[in-house]
Motif scaffolding. Structure first.
Motif, PDB file in Angstrom:
ATOM      1  N   ALA A   1     -35.300  17.565  25.465  1.00  0.00           N
ATOM      2  CA  ALA A   1     -34.098  17.892  24.682  1.00  0.00           C
ATOM      3  C   ALA A   1     -34.264  17.499  23.216  1.00  0.00           C
ATOM      4  N   TRP A   2     -34.881  16.343  22.968  1.00  0.00           N
ATOM      5  CA  TRP A   2     -35.075  15.908  21.581  1.00  0.00           C
ATOM      6  C   TRP A   2     -35.940  16.897  20.816  1.00  0.00           C
ATOM      7  N   TRP A   3     -37.059  17.309  21.400  1.00  0.00           N
ATOM      8  CA  TRP A   3     -37.941  18.214  20.652  1.00  0.00           C
ATOM      9  C   TRP A   3     -37.434  19.644  20.642  1.00  0.00           C
ATOM     10  N   LYS A   4     -36.507  19.966  21.517  1.00  0.00           N
ATOM     11  CA  LYS A   4     -35.840  21.264  21.410  1.00  0.00           C
ATOM     12  C   LYS A   4     -34.889  21.222  20.212  1.00  0.00           C
ATOM     13  N   ARG A   5     -34.197  20.103  20.047  1.00  0.00           N
ATOM     14  CA  ARG A   5     -33.257  19.947  18.928  1.00  0.00           C
ATOM     15  C   ARG A   5     -33.996  19.785  17.600  1.00  0.00           C
ATOM     16  N   TRP A   6     -35.082  19.005  17.598  1.00  0.00           N
ATOM     17  CA  TRP A   6     -35.841  18.722  16.379  1.00  0.00           C
ATOM     18  C   TRP A   6     -37.303  19.128  16.597  1.00  0.00           C
TER      19      TRP A   6
ATOM     20  N   VAL B   1     -46.792  18.591  19.070  1.00  0.00           N
ATOM     21  CA  VAL B   1     -46.144  17.277  18.990  1.00  0.00           C
ATOM     22  C   VAL B   1     -45.383  16.962  20.282  1.00  0.00           C
ATOM     23  N   PRO B   2     -44.611  17.897  20.844  1.00  0.00           N
ATOM     24  CA  PRO B   2     -43.957  17.570  22.121  1.00  0.00           C
ATOM     25  C   PRO B   2     -44.960  17.243  23.232  1.00  0.00           C
ATOM     26  N   GLN B   3     -46.096  17.928  23.263  1.00  0.00           N
ATOM     27  CA  GLN B   3     -47.114  17.616  24.269  1.00  0.00           C
ATOM     28  C   GLN B   3     -47.636  16.192  24.080  1.00  0.00           C
ATOM     29  N   VAL B   4     -47.796  15.784  22.828  1.00  0.00           N
ATOM     30  CA  VAL B   4     -48.240  14.427  22.535  1.00  0.00           C
ATOM     31  C   VAL B   4     -47.189  13.423  23.014  1.00  0.00           C
ATOM     32  N   ALA B   5     -45.913  13.722  22.751  1.00  0.00           N
ATOM     33  CA  ALA B   5     -44.831  12.833  23.202  1.00  0.00           C
ATOM     34  C   ALA B   5     -44.872  12.666  24.719  1.00  0.00           C
ATOM     35  N   PHE B   6     -45.045  13.777  25.446  1.00  0.00           N
ATOM     36  CA  PHE B   6     -45.111  13.700  26.906  1.00  0.00           C
ATOM     37  C   PHE B   6     -46.348  12.941  27.370  1.00  0.00           C
TER      38      PHE B   6
ATOM     39  N   VAL C   1     -41.194   6.593  23.935  1.00  0.00           N
ATOM     40  CA  VAL C   1     -41.312   7.414  22.726  1.00  0.00           C
ATOM     41  C   VAL C   1     -39.939   7.861  22.246  1.00  0.00           C
ATOM     42  N   ILE C   2     -39.843   8.055  20.943  1.00  0.00           N
ATOM     43  CA  ILE C   2     -38.617   8.576  20.342  1.00  0.00           C
ATOM     44  C   ILE C   2     -39.009   9.551  19.229  1.00  0.00           C
ATOM     45  N   PRO C   3     -38.095  10.466  18.872  1.00  0.00           N
ATOM     46  CA  PRO C   3     -38.378  11.368  17.758  1.00  0.00           C
ATOM     47  C   PRO C   3     -38.024  10.706  16.430  1.00  0.00           C
ATOM     48  N   VAL C   4     -38.881  10.936  15.438  1.00  0.00           N
ATOM     49  CA  VAL C   4     -38.623  10.429  14.091  1.00  0.00           C
ATOM     50  C   VAL C   4     -38.823  11.557  13.091  1.00  0.00           C
ATOM     51  N   SER C   5     -38.159  11.420  11.943  1.00  0.00           N
ATOM     52  CA  SER C   5     -38.311  12.405  10.881  1.00  0.00           C
ATOM     53  C   SER C   5     -39.652  12.222  10.194  1.00  0.00           C
ATOM     54  N   ARG C   6     -39.970  13.121   9.294  1.00  0.00           N
ATOM     55  CA  ARG C   6     -41.246  13.052   8.559  1.00  0.00           C
ATOM     56  C   ARG C   6     -41.350  11.764   7.749  1.00  0.00           C
ATOM     57  N   ASP C   7     -40.191  11.186   7.363  1.00  0.00           N
ATOM     58  CA  ASP C   7     -40.213   9.921   6.616  1.00  0.00           C
ATOM     59  C   ASP C   7     -40.096   8.710   7.546  1.00  0.00           C
ATOM     60  N   LYS C   8     -40.365   8.933   8.837  1.00  0.00           N
ATOM     61  CA  LYS C   8     -40.456   7.882   9.864  1.00  0.00           C
ATOM     62  C   LYS C   8     -39.124   7.248  10.240  1.00  0.00           C
ATOM     63  N   LYS C   9     -38.019   7.895   9.923  1.00  0.00           N
ATOM     64  CA  LYS C   9     -36.703   7.370  10.310  1.00  0.00           C
ATOM     65  C   LYS C   9     -36.314   7.942  11.672  1.00  0.00           C
TER      66      LYS C   9
END
Length: 80
Positions: A51-56, A9-14, A23-31
């Motif tokens: 940093a986002w994908w390290k945290r989540w 997923v982080p590779q996809v974000a990059f 791009v932004i990180p979202v939870s499994r319920d899209k929030k």
């Protein structure tokens, strides 16, 4: 744009970021997991994405639509 089915997923974000999308990180319920409004006006830096994908690490990727990413979404519901 083709992304490997084996990409994380982080590779996809990059990859989306390299393609010019905000791009932004979202939870499994899209929030959104972050306040996302500023990313309607600026794209996140690679350091922010990392940093986002390290945290989540299990976050999904969302693309901020509109002028910043050059795409729109049209959601049409049926009569129901």
């Amino acid at each position: 744009m083709k992304i490997s089915s084996e990409a994380s997923v982080p590779q996809v974000a990059f990859e989306y970021q390299r393609q010019g999308f905000a791009v932004i990180p979202v939870s499994r319920d899209k929030k959104p997991l972050i306040p996302w409004q500023e990313f309607q006006h600026r794209k996140p830096a690679p350091q922010e994405i990392a940093a986002w994908w390290k945290r989540w690490p299990k976050a999904n990727v969302a693309i901020v639509t509109g002028a910043i990413s050059g795409i729109i979404v049209l959601d049409v519901d049926g009569a129901e």
